[in-house]
Design a protein around this motif. Sequence first.
Motif, PDB file in Angstrom:
ATOM      1  N   THR A  64      -2.630  10.614   3.732  1.00 31.13           N
ATOM      2  CA  THR A  64      -1.737  11.773   3.665  1.00 31.13           C
ATOM      3  C   THR A  64      -0.367  11.477   4.245  1.00 31.13           C
ATOM      4  N   ASP A  65      -0.312  10.744   5.346  1.00 33.57           N
ATOM      5  CA  ASP A  65       0.956  10.480   6.022  1.00 33.57           C
ATOM      6  C   ASP A  65       1.614   9.177   5.590  1.00 33.57           C
ATOM      7  N   VAL A  66       1.029   8.509   4.601  1.00 35.67           N
ATOM      8  CA  VAL A  66       1.554   7.216   4.161  1.00 35.67           C
ATOM      9  C   VAL A  66       2.466   7.431   2.951  1.00 35.67           C
ATOM     10  N   THR A  67       3.705   6.957   3.041  1.00 35.41           N
ATOM     11  CA  THR A  67       4.635   7.054   1.926  1.00 35.41           C
ATOM     12  C   THR A  67       4.496   5.817   1.049  1.00 35.41           C
ATOM     13  N   LEU A  68       4.077   6.031  -0.183  1.00 33.16           N
ATOM     14  CA  LEU A  68       3.914   4.934  -1.135  1.00 33.16           C
ATOM     15  C   LEU A  68       4.640   5.300  -2.430  1.00 33.16           C
ATOM     16  N   PRO A  69       5.083   4.316  -3.198  1.00 32.35           N
ATOM     17  CA  PRO A  69       5.762   4.598  -4.470  1.00 32.35           C
ATOM     18  C   PRO A  69       4.806   5.256  -5.450  1.00 32.35           C
ATOM     19  N   GLN A  70       5.352   6.152  -6.257  1.00 38.69           N
ATOM     20  CA  GLN A  70       4.518   6.901  -7.201  1.00 38.69           C
ATOM     21  C   GLN A  70       4.364   6.207  -8.551  1.00 38.69           C
ATOM     22  N   GLU A  88       1.254   0.499   8.518  1.00 39.45           N
ATOM     23  CA  GLU A  88       0.793   1.836   8.884  1.00 39.45           C
ATOM     24  C   GLU A  88      -0.428   1.769   9.806  1.00 39.45           C
ATOM     25  N   ASN A  92      -0.576   4.530  12.575  1.00 39.55           N
ATOM     26  CA  ASN A  92      -0.920   5.775  11.900  1.00 39.55           C
ATOM     27  C   ASN A  92      -2.359   6.169  12.219  1.00 39.55           C
ATOM     28  N   TRP A 203      11.114   1.516  -0.816  1.00 40.81           N
ATOM     29  CA  TRP A 203      11.022   2.970  -0.650  1.00 40.81           C
ATOM     30  C   TRP A 203      11.203   3.419   0.806  1.00 40.81           C
ATOM     31  N   GLU A 204      11.465   2.479   1.703  1.00 43.34           N
ATOM     32  CA  GLU A 204      11.660   2.839   3.105  1.00 43.34           C
ATOM     33  C   GLU A 204      13.086   3.379   3.339  1.00 43.34           C
TER      34      GLU A 204
END
Length: 204
Positions: A64-70, A88, A92, A203-204
């Motif tokens: 949920t808290d991990v930002t990954l490319p879509q 992470e 995390n 994406w960072e």
Amino acid sequence: MHERALHTRATLIRAAAEVFEECGYHGAGINRILTKAGVTAGAMYFHFKSKESLARAVMLEQATDVTLPQQPQGLQQLVDVTLALARELQSNTLLRAGVRLAVDQGGPAVQDDTVYMWWAERFREELVAARREGELLASVDDAEFANVLVAAFTGTQLKSQFSTGWADLPLRIMSLWRYLLPGIATPEAAARITLDSERRLPWE
């Protein structure tokens, strides 16, 4: 679901993640989770019928808290996604708790590979994009390698956890790729892939 109820559910999951990450499934007591969350037992049982169902929610919502490319883009992005996960895991709590629960065969993950299959499908999407771009060897089976990668990542992160508390996990994941890439990528594609544990991700 009402906004307040959604907030309570999220609070419970995050509190549970802290306790599960620290104590493991069997060492985590419901009262400790409730105290950390600041909610009543009734509020918990409104959302989760048992400690097992709460643990399963932590396990399934670990990213949920991990930002990954879509959008899948291929091999470099697949490498970068595993590097992002390695980073992470160093800090995390929700991801670490979910991973710990997923490998605990005495807990809710016993004979349940749902979360592993979720990650395998995420990885497979990048492999499909890689094939479209001509990056994969003809002999590579997308789904098979995605499962191999999940297993390899899982084992590598466990070894890193035991050895350094995940401090060296990004380096270990890049080392893993140095051996995996020649088996799946065309020589031209492999030569273009950056395996740098300090790489700033797009994406960072």
